[in-house]
Scaffold this active site. Structure first.
Site, short mmCIF file in Angstrom:
data_model
loop_
_atom_site.label_atom_id
_atom_site.label_comp_id
_atom_site.label_asym_id
_atom_site.label_seq_id
_atom_site.Cartn_x
_atom_site.Cartn_y
_atom_site.Cartn_z
N HIS A 123 0.85 -1.19 0.00
CA HIS A 123 0.00 0.00 0.00
C HIS A 123 0.89 1.25 0.00
O HIS A 123 1.96 1.29 0.62
CB HIS A 123 -0.90 0.02 1.23
CG HIS A 123 -2.06 -0.92 1.15
ND1 HIS A 123 -2.95 -0.94 0.10
CD2 HIS A 123 -2.47 -1.91 2.00
CE1 HIS A 123 -3.86 -1.87 0.29
NE2 HIS A 123 -3.59 -2.50 1.45
N CYS A 135 -0.16 1.90 -5.35
CA CYS A 135 -1.13 2.88 -5.83
C CYS A 135 -0.60 4.29 -5.60
O CYS A 135 0.28 4.51 -4.75
CB CYS A 135 -2.47 2.70 -5.12
SG CYS A 135 -3.24 1.09 -5.42
#
Length: 515
Positions: free
Chosen positions: A271, A320
């Site tokens: 993440h 991301c």
């Protein structure tokens, strides 16, 4: 007998930026009143400067030219001053010269690192501004080179002894200034062929989060990339599921091992997010929502990589780049130095997601799917990443969802396949420096059990146990093991794998680097 006209103050050469205003001065004495006339020469054209009939010649620097002053008396006695050079630098960094510049030397061109075959010519070049124009003196390995007193250092036929670290001192009546030190390699790894003094990589994959959705692909992506980089000669440490303190420790250790000429790769899968061009990695213990104080800044890592004088810095972010916390302030990050050695490879474009692909029992990131296809190519690293970008762009599964992005300042055609030519002492071990132990245990009942150790990641060890050989009278063997301190000490994760049972228990402790 005293001359009829004598120059008492000669004009002096200067080295200044374009647009700089200054005055050339000439003074003379004679028996009668004197007349002055200035001349300039550009290339082969020498011409009189109209109206330049005073002792002082005001100039606004536009182009490099030579100047001289003619002085004569009423009896037609004539004398010329020395020719002086007004060197004009057309391209100077912002802020140079400083506001209160008094004419002290200011370096505007540093020499660059050179690779030369034995017997071939060597040329190093530097330049400095100054009023008066600076003089130059070159040094090799701290020793003065008597014959090298110009901006350009030239050696017609290089010898092995010409290898070393070079720098130049520019000085005038106001002081001195030194160029950057650069290395010259003679007869090392071929002429014009780039090489690394070492190759170091840190790979981090975060899968299991305490406060965020778990991921599947990083474990496989880190494993496959580590094997490919080891094939390219990199010393690799691959780590899984790190909290913030562990990530900070790993990065600190990684940075300590970097040095001049090293190729350095930092890869992160997990993440992450981006806010106004700044990237952050999310540790497994980071709370909701994302905030810089709970995460690791990528730009700060790259900044410190540059400070180690590495030859190539590569940041690969398989994460991301969306921002979900608009009320959060940015952390303070200084801009990177323009050293031309940095490459960013983003798995996705700004404000977009990065996707995982299911492949049977395994999951892989779309970025790694194509990176592993091209990473062993013998071509400039940015060109290799462009091949990855094009393949991702053709993948119908992520069309309109994920497009890789590349940013770089790489000024040289360096490749991950470049050879390693160590300089000085061998680097400290990083990664797998020792073979894992093995052991056979004999129980009172006569059963012999073989313990085998397998390390797929630097902080994850698999321990396999099976009867050796299986006993005929035992039909359903089951082995139960407890934590073995002698084997597990110093390893961040140990997974016990038994025969025929699998994954019975786990163990966590601090990482032990280099073993």
């Amino acid at each position: 007998m005293q001359e009829a006209v004598a120059i008492t103050e000669q004009p002096v050469s200067v080295s200044v930026p374009v647009g700089y205003s200054f005055v050339l001065r000439c003074r003379a004495q004679g028996h009668t009143s004197l007349q002055y006339q200035w001349f300039c020469q550009y290339q082969s054209d020498c011409r009189l400067i109209p109206g330049a009939t005073n002792e002082d010649l005001p100039i606004i620097a536009e182009q490099t030219q030579l100047y001289t002053c003619r002085v004569n008396d009423l009896h037609r006695n004539v004398v010329f001053s020395d020719w002086v050079k007004v060197e004009v630098h057309q391209c100077v960094a912002r802020g140079l010269p400083p506001r209160l510049w008094q004419g002290e030397p200011v370096i505007v061109l540093n020499p660059s690192e050179q690779w030369v075959e034995l017997g071939q010519p060597l040329q190093l070049q530097c330049a400095a501004m100054g009023v008066p124009a600076p003089s130059y003196q070159w040094y090799r390995n701290g020793n003065l080179l008597e014959q090298q007193k110009r901006k350009k250092l030239r050696i017609a036929h290089t010898k092995a002894s010409d290898s070393g670290t070079y720098l130049c001192c520019a000085s005038n009546s106001h002081g001195e200034h030194w160029t950057n030190a650069v290395d010259v390699h003679v007869g090392m790894c071929g002429s014009g062929k780039f090489f690394a003094t070492g190759k170091i990589a840190l790979l981090v994959g975060n899968n299991r989060y305490q406060h965020h959705p778990n991921l599947m692909a990083p474990v496989r992506d880190v494993f496959e990339l580590s094997r490919l980089l080891e094939h390219l000669g990199f010393q690799v440490v691959s780590l899984l599921d790190l909290n913030k303190a562990e990530m900070a420790t790993a990065v600190s250790r990684f940075l300590q091992l970097l040095g001049k000429g090293v190729y350095a790769i930092f890869y992160y899968a997990g993440h992450g997010y981006e806010h106004l061009g700044r990237n952050y990695m999310v540790p497994v213990d980071a709370p909701q929502p994302y905030a810089p104080e709970n995460c690791i800044s990528v730009q700060r890592i790259l900044q410190k990589m540059q400070q180690q004088q590495t030859a190539l810095n590569i940041i690969l972010l398989d994460t991301c780049r969306k921002w979900y916390n608009p009320g959060c302030a940015l952390s303070q990050v200084q801009p990177l130095e323009p050293w031309g050695n940095t490459v960013y490879g983003y798995s996705t474009s700004e404000d977009a997601e990065a996707y995982e692909l299911q492949d049977g029992e395994f999951s892989s990131g779309i970025f790694m799917k194509y990176l592993k296809k091209h990473i062993l190519q013998e071509k400039k690293v940015t060109h290799m990443l462009e091949d990855v970008l094009e393949d991702i762009g053709r993948d119908p599964l992520v069309a309109g969802k994920q497009v890789m992005e590349i940013k770089h300042t790489l000024k040289e055609a360096r490749s991950l396949t470049d050879p390693i030519c160590p300089s000085g002492e061998a680097p400290e071990p990083w990664g797998h420096s020792q073979e894992l132990p093995s052991k056979t245990v004999t129980f009172p009942c006569g059963v012999r059990v073989e313990l085998c150790f397998l390390r797929l990641f630097s902080n994850l060890m698999f321990v396999c146990a099976k009867p050796q050989p299986p006993l005929a009278h035992v039909t359903d063997p089951q082995i139960l093991l407890h934590q073995l301190t002698s084997f597990s000490q110093g390893v961040a994760h140990v997974w016990w794998i038994f025969w025929p049972l699998f994954l019975v228990e786990g163990h966590r402790s601090s990482a032990h680097w280099g073993h």
